[in-house]
Design a protein around this motif. Structure first.
Motif, short mmCIF file in Angstrom:
data_model
loop_
_atom_site.label_atom_id
_atom_site.label_comp_id
_atom_site.label_asym_id
_atom_site.label_seq_id
_atom_site.Cartn_x
_atom_site.Cartn_y
_atom_site.Cartn_z
N GLY A 80 0.94 -1.30 0.09
CA GLY A 80 -0.14 0.07 -0.03
C GLY A 80 0.95 1.32 -0.11
O GLY A 80 2.15 1.17 -0.14
N GLY A 81 0.06 2.52 0.13
CA GLY A 81 0.89 3.62 0.44
C GLY A 81 1.21 4.34 -1.05
O GLY A 81 0.98 3.82 -2.17
N HIS B 79 -7.31 6.37 0.18
CA HIS B 79 -6.32 5.42 -0.65
C HIS B 79 -7.13 4.95 -1.70
O HIS B 79 -8.32 4.54 -1.56
CB HIS B 79 -5.99 4.19 0.11
CG HIS B 79 -4.68 3.65 -0.28
ND1 HIS B 79 -4.51 3.14 -1.57
CD2 HIS B 79 -3.48 3.39 0.23
CE1 HIS B 79 -3.26 2.55 -1.63
NE2 HIS B 79 -2.62 2.80 -0.41
N ILE B 90 -2.06 8.35 -5.60
CA ILE B 90 -2.68 6.99 -5.17
C ILE B 90 -3.22 7.30 -3.86
O ILE B 90 -4.53 6.72 -3.40
CB ILE B 90 -1.47 6.14 -4.84
CG1 ILE B 90 -0.73 6.02 -5.99
CG2 ILE B 90 -1.83 4.79 -4.25
CD1 ILE B 90 0.45 5.24 -6.14
N MET B 91 -2.74 7.81 -2.91
CA MET B 91 -3.40 8.26 -1.45
C MET B 91 -2.74 9.22 -0.93
O MET B 91 -1.87 9.96 -1.36
CB MET B 91 -2.91 6.88 -0.87
CG MET B 91 -1.28 6.74 -0.58
SD MET B 91 -0.46 7.60 0.87
CE MET B 91 -1.35 6.57 2.13
N MET B 111 2.29 6.11 7.35
CA MET B 111 2.65 5.83 6.08
C MET B 111 3.42 4.54 6.49
O MET B 111 3.24 3.56 5.36
CB MET B 111 3.68 6.68 5.47
CG MET B 111 2.85 8.00 5.10
SD MET B 111 1.24 7.64 4.10
CE MET B 111 2.13 6.55 2.87
N LEU B 114 0.48 1.81 6.90
CA LEU B 114 -0.24 1.73 5.41
C LEU B 114 0.55 0.72 4.46
O LEU B 114 -0.07 0.06 3.70
CB LEU B 114 -0.75 2.98 5.18
CG LEU B 114 -1.83 3.67 5.81
CD1 LEU B 114 -1.82 5.15 5.39
CD2 LEU B 114 -3.09 3.15 5.83
#
Lengths: 81, 147
Positions: A80-81, B79, B90-91, B111, B114
């Motif tokens: 993710g991220g 997200h 993206i996020m 961060m 995630l």
């Protein structure tokens, strides 16, 4: 229980979700049952240290008990991220 | 706490301006935005898969942990999933606090978590084909900073 697959695990096994009737008591037992089924499962589960597992949408370990589990999901480490 | 998992684009500037608005107790807001970046071979597109039943719950748990560790007025996490193009956002993460130290630390923590604990998987398409982005050992190691 429902067994879900994501990312390359899903691609190797060839489906996103299936219903599995099992008497496996731990995630590792379930993996062993799946591997014994067909080559595509053996390919996906060849190295479980490269995989993550969630029971009922909570991350857990491969030696976790399956008692009462409704949904088990297998996937690669998250990006993710 | 605001957590949004969505396939549609978002405007990070608009989100920032609306975040913690009208809160006189807030003296600091920190934001981070993650964008789709080019890769060797030329990125044509990125597809992000997620685990719909788990994603929002996992992010909410991470955000709740941040709220326990630091004094935060509010937390925002957006997200995206689905098909994205190079340069797309993206996020984003935003944290609001009385003083900047809490907001900076909480955004950094969010961060790290995630990246490795929210159930998203990125697949990149280049001229050579499409392949899943591998998680980095350093991303996993980064979590040790917070234990």
């Amino acid at each position: 229980m429902d067994v879900l697959y994501f990312a390359w695990v899903r691609e190797r096994i060839g489906l996103p979700k299936e219903r599995v009737e099992t008497s496996a008591t731990t995630v590792n037992d379930l993996v062993a049952e799946l591997i014994a089924r067909e080559e595509r499962y053996a390919a996906a589960f060849a190295d479980t240290s490269a995989l993550r597992v969630a029971i009922d949408q909570e991350l857990t370990d491969f030696d976790a008990p399956l008692a009462g589990a409704r949904e088990v999901a297998f996937f690669p480490p998250m990006t993710g991220g | 706490m605001i957590v949004r998992v969505q396939d549609i684009p978002f405007d990070a500037g608009l989100e920032l301006n609306g975040f913690a608005k009208g809160r006189p107790d807030v003296g600091a807001i920190v934001t981070f935005s993650g964008l789709v970046r080019d890769v060797p071979g030329g990125l044509q597109g990125m597809e992000i898969e997620h685990y719909p039943g788990m994603t929002a719950k996992a992010i909410e748990a991470i955000a709740a942990e941040a709220q326990q560790r630091w004094s935060l007025a509010d937390v925002l996490v957006i997200h995206r999933y689905g098909v994205l193009e190079p340069t797309d956002p993206i996020m984003m993460v935003a944290t609001a606090s009385k003083h900047r130290a809490d907001a900076f630390a909480a955004a950094d923590f969010l961060m790290d978590y995630l990246k490795s604990r929210a159930p998203f998987w990125k697949k990149e398409t280049t001229g050579d084909g499409a392949d899943w982005v591998a998680a980095k050992d350093e991303d996993e190691a980064a979590l040790d900073r917070w234990s």
